[in-house]
Motif scaffolding. Structure first.
Motif, mmCIF file in Angstrom:
data_model
loop_
_atom_site.group_PDB
_atom_site.id
_atom_site.type_symbol
_atom_site.label_atom_id
_atom_site.label_comp_id
_atom_site.label_asym_id
_atom_site.label_seq_id
_atom_site.Cartn_x
_atom_site.Cartn_y
_atom_site.Cartn_z
ATOM 1 N N LYS A 97 21.263 8.112 -1.399
ATOM 2 C CA LYS A 97 20.308 7.060 -1.732
ATOM 3 C C LYS A 97 19.229 7.145 -0.660
ATOM 4 O O LYS A 97 19.506 6.974 0.530
ATOM 5 C CB LYS A 97 20.949 5.672 -1.718
ATOM 6 N N VAL A 98 18.011 7.477 -1.073
ATOM 7 C CA VAL A 98 16.896 7.546 -0.129
ATOM 8 C C VAL A 98 15.998 6.344 -0.371
ATOM 9 O O VAL A 98 15.676 6.019 -1.515
ATOM 10 C CB VAL A 98 16.121 8.889 -0.213
ATOM 11 N N THR A 99 15.643 5.674 0.717
ATOM 12 C CA THR A 99 14.763 4.515 0.655
ATOM 13 C C THR A 99 13.518 4.811 1.477
ATOM 14 O O THR A 99 13.618 5.123 2.670
ATOM 15 C CB THR A 99 15.458 3.249 1.197
ATOM 16 N N GLU A 100 12.373 4.732 0.821
ATOM 17 C CA GLU A 100 11.090 4.923 1.492
ATOM 18 C C GLU A 100 10.499 3.543 1.732
ATOM 19 O O GLU A 100 10.450 2.712 0.825
ATOM 20 C CB GLU A 100 10.161 5.759 0.614
ATOM 21 N N THR A 101 10.038 3.293 2.967
ATOM 22 C CA THR A 101 9.462 1.995 3.322
ATOM 23 C C THR A 101 8.113 2.191 3.987
ATOM 24 O O THR A 101 7.959 3.057 4.847
ATOM 25 C CB THR A 101 10.398 1.221 4.273
ATOM 26 N N TRP A 102 7.163 1.377 3.570
ATOM 27 C CA TRP A 102 5.840 1.323 4.183
ATOM 28 C C TRP A 102 5.677 -0.059 4.796
ATOM 29 O O TRP A 102 5.921 -1.061 4.130
ATOM 30 C CB TRP A 102 4.775 1.557 3.106
ATOM 31 N N ILE A 103 5.294 -0.107 6.070
ATOM 32 C CA ILE A 103 5.029 -1.369 6.755
ATOM 33 C C ILE A 103 3.584 -1.337 7.231
ATOM 34 O O ILE A 103 3.201 -0.494 8.049
ATOM 35 C CB ILE A 103 5.996 -1.590 7.934
ATOM 36 N N ASP A 104 2.796 -2.245 6.715
ATOM 37 C CA ASP A 104 1.378 -2.326 7.053
ATOM 38 C C ASP A 104 1.223 -2.678 8.526
ATOM 39 O O ASP A 104 1.789 -3.654 9.002
ATOM 40 C CB ASP A 104 0.721 -3.398 6.177
ATOM 41 N N GLN A 105 0.479 -1.879 9.240
ATOM 42 C CA GLN A 105 0.238 -2.106 10.668
ATOM 43 C C GLN A 105 -1.250 -2.359 10.950
ATOM 44 O O GLN A 105 -1.662 -2.424 12.100
ATOM 45 C CB GLN A 105 0.682 -0.869 11.465
ATOM 46 N N ARG A 106 -2.040 -2.487 9.893
ATOM 47 C CA ARG A 106 -3.485 -2.595 10.067
ATOM 48 C C ARG A 106 -3.910 -3.944 10.632
ATOM 49 O O ARG A 106 -3.446 -4.981 10.187
ATOM 50 C CB ARG A 106 -4.202 -2.389 8.728
ATOM 51 N N GLY A 107 -4.835 -3.893 11.567
ATOM 52 C CA GLY A 107 -5.504 -5.087 12.049
ATOM 53 C C GLY A 107 -6.695 -5.387 11.160
ATOM 54 O O GLY A 107 -6.915 -4.711 10.143
ATOM 55 N N TRP A 108 -7.494 -6.352 11.551
ATOM 56 C CA TRP A 108 -8.621 -6.777 10.714
ATOM 57 C C TRP A 108 -9.598 -5.640 10.432
ATOM 58 O O TRP A 108 -10.089 -5.519 9.315
ATOM 59 C CB TRP A 108 -9.345 -7.978 11.328
ATOM 60 N N PHE A 109 -9.884 -4.793 11.438
ATOM 61 C CA PHE A 109 -10.856 -3.728 11.229
ATOM 62 C C PHE A 109 -10.366 -2.713 10.203
ATOM 63 O O PHE A 109 -11.116 -2.304 9.312
ATOM 64 C CB PHE A 109 -11.199 -3.028 12.554
ATOM 65 N N MET A 110 -9.105 -2.308 10.310
ATOM 66 C CA MET A 110 -8.573 -1.340 9.361
ATOM 67 C C MET A 110 -8.435 -1.956 7.961
ATOM 68 O O MET A 110 -8.592 -1.257 6.968
ATOM 69 C CB MET A 110 -7.239 -0.766 9.840
ATOM 70 N N HIS A 111 -8.159 -3.251 7.875
ATOM 71 C CA HIS A 111 -8.146 -3.921 6.566
ATOM 72 C C HIS A 111 -9.543 -3.879 5.939
ATOM 73 O O HIS A 111 -9.689 -3.760 4.728
ATOM 74 C CB HIS A 111 -7.679 -5.369 6.694
ATOM 75 N N PHE A 112 -10.556 -3.980 6.792
ATOM 76 C CA PHE A 112 -11.935 -3.965 6.322
ATOM 77 C C PHE A 112 -12.377 -2.553 5.926
ATOM 78 O O PHE A 112 -12.925 -2.340 4.847
ATOM 79 C CB PHE A 112 -12.861 -4.524 7.416
ATOM 80 N N ILE A 113 -12.136 -1.569 6.791
ATOM 81 C CA ILE A 113 -12.649 -0.219 6.584
ATOM 82 C C ILE A 113 -11.782 0.609 5.623
ATOM 83 O O ILE A 113 -12.280 1.479 4.927
ATOM 84 C CB ILE A 113 -12.856 0.512 7.932
ATOM 85 N N GLY A 114 -10.473 0.335 5.579
ATOM 86 C CA GLY A 114 -9.549 1.120 4.756
ATOM 87 C C GLY A 114 -9.971 1.277 3.305
ATOM 88 O O GLY A 114 -10.023 2.406 2.789
ATOM 89 N N PRO A 115 -10.280 0.194 2.596
ATOM 90 C CA PRO A 115 -10.691 0.322 1.193
ATOM 91 C C PRO A 115 -11.988 1.129 1.020
ATOM 92 O O PRO A 115 -12.175 1.811 0.024
ATOM 93 C CB PRO A 115 -10.891 -1.125 0.734
ATOM 94 N N LYS A 116 -12.863 1.092 2.025
ATOM 95 C CA LYS A 116 -14.102 1.860 1.953
ATOM 96 C C LYS A 116 -13.824 3.360 2.095
ATOM 97 O O LYS A 116 -14.485 4.177 1.474
ATOM 98 C CB LYS A 116 -15.075 1.376 3.025
ATOM 99 N N VAL A 117 -12.817 3.700 2.901
ATOM 100 C CA VAL A 117 -12.462 5.104 3.107
ATOM 101 C C VAL A 117 -11.658 5.634 1.920
ATOM 102 O O VAL A 117 -11.947 6.701 1.385
ATOM 103 C CB VAL A 117 -11.666 5.279 4.420
ATOM 104 N N SER A 118 -10.648 4.881 1.502
ATOM 105 C CA SER A 118 -9.717 5.378 0.474
ATOM 106 C C SER A 118 -10.088 4.974 -0.947
ATOM 107 O O SER A 118 -9.630 5.596 -1.903
ATOM 108 C CB SER A 118 -8.308 4.868 0.769
ATOM 109 N N GLY A 119 -10.862 3.908 -1.097
ATOM 110 C CA GLY A 119 -11.164 3.394 -2.426
ATOM 111 C C GLY A 119 -10.034 2.539 -2.986
ATOM 112 O O GLY A 119 -10.060 2.135 -4.139
ATOM 113 N N ILE A 120 -9.016 2.235 -2.158
ATOM 114 C CA ILE A 120 -7.847 1.472 -2.601
ATOM 115 C C ILE A 120 -7.912 0.076 -1.983
ATOM 116 O O ILE A 120 -7.888 -0.073 -0.756
ATOM 117 C CB ILE A 120 -6.552 2.205 -2.207
ATOM 118 N N HIS A 121 -7.992 -0.942 -2.827
ATOM 119 C CA HIS A 121 -8.154 -2.302 -2.339
ATOM 120 C C HIS A 121 -6.835 -3.045 -2.195
ATOM 121 O O HIS A 121 -6.701 -3.881 -1.312
ATOM 122 C CB HIS A 121 -9.132 -3.068 -3.240
ATOM 123 N N ASP A 122 -5.863 -2.771 -3.051
ATOM 124 C CA ASP A 122 -4.550 -3.408 -2.950
ATOM 125 C C ASP A 122 -3.556 -2.338 -2.504
ATOM 126 O O ASP A 122 -2.885 -1.700 -3.312
ATOM 127 C CB ASP A 122 -4.146 -4.018 -4.293
#
Length: 162
Positions: A110-135
């Motif tokens: 059984k393999v479990t993949e986990t993602w834990i968001d570590q972004r601060g305010w700046f990365m929350h702001f810039i991330g969607p502009k870089v990746s095009g992914i908002h959610d």
């Protein structure tokens, strides 16, 4: 408020050591992931052994554009756990973790993949502009399901008992 942690699991009919070896070969992740196209290992060391402290650059692509993250392995326990921290422009982005649990007396995993968001305010702001992914949480849940299903299909086909 969006989720800050997403986990998905799947059962694969191969031993944990096989699944661990596939997942920790980060250069090969593009075989399974719809977003990660692979990685370049920075400090390979003897026999390219995966270990805590190992660094690699993760290469990603969305419909909008490609981008890279700088990653540092934080845990590498063969057949048990693989975790790494990803950074963009020097800032924390996410902690990714894979856990491998033996099933069927060690013949399956059984393999479990986990993602834990570590972004601060700046990365929350810039991330969607870089990746095009908002959610990011919803997107990652969907891509994790695809990644794990592809991993399962590939490993079960490559390691089918004869």
């Amino acid at each position: 408020m969006t989720e800050s942690r997403v986990s998905e699991s799947i059962e694969i009919a191969v031993p944990p050591s096989v699944v661990y070896a596939a997942v920790t070969n980060v250069a090969d992740m593009g075989r399974w992931s719809p977003e990660c196209t692979g990685a370049s290992v920075k400090d390979e060391g003897p026999r390219r052994q995966v270990r805590a402290g190992m660094k690699f650059t993760g290469h990603n692509r969305s419909a909008k554009r490609p981008w890279s993250t700088q990653c540092t392995v934080t845990a590498a326990e063969p057949g048990v756990k693989f975790t790494f921290l990803s950074r963009g422009v020097g800032l924390r982005v996410a902690l990714w973790s894979y856990r491998f649990e033996p099933l069927d007396h060690g013949r399956a995993t059984k393999v479990t993949e986990t993602w834990i968001d570590q972004r601060g305010w700046f990365m929350h702001f810039i991330g969607p502009k870089v990746s095009g992914i908002h959610d990011r949480a919803t997107h990652n849940r969907q891509t994790m399901r695809v990644t794990l299903q592809r991993l399962k299909e590939t490993l079960e086909k490559e390691h089918r008992s004869t």
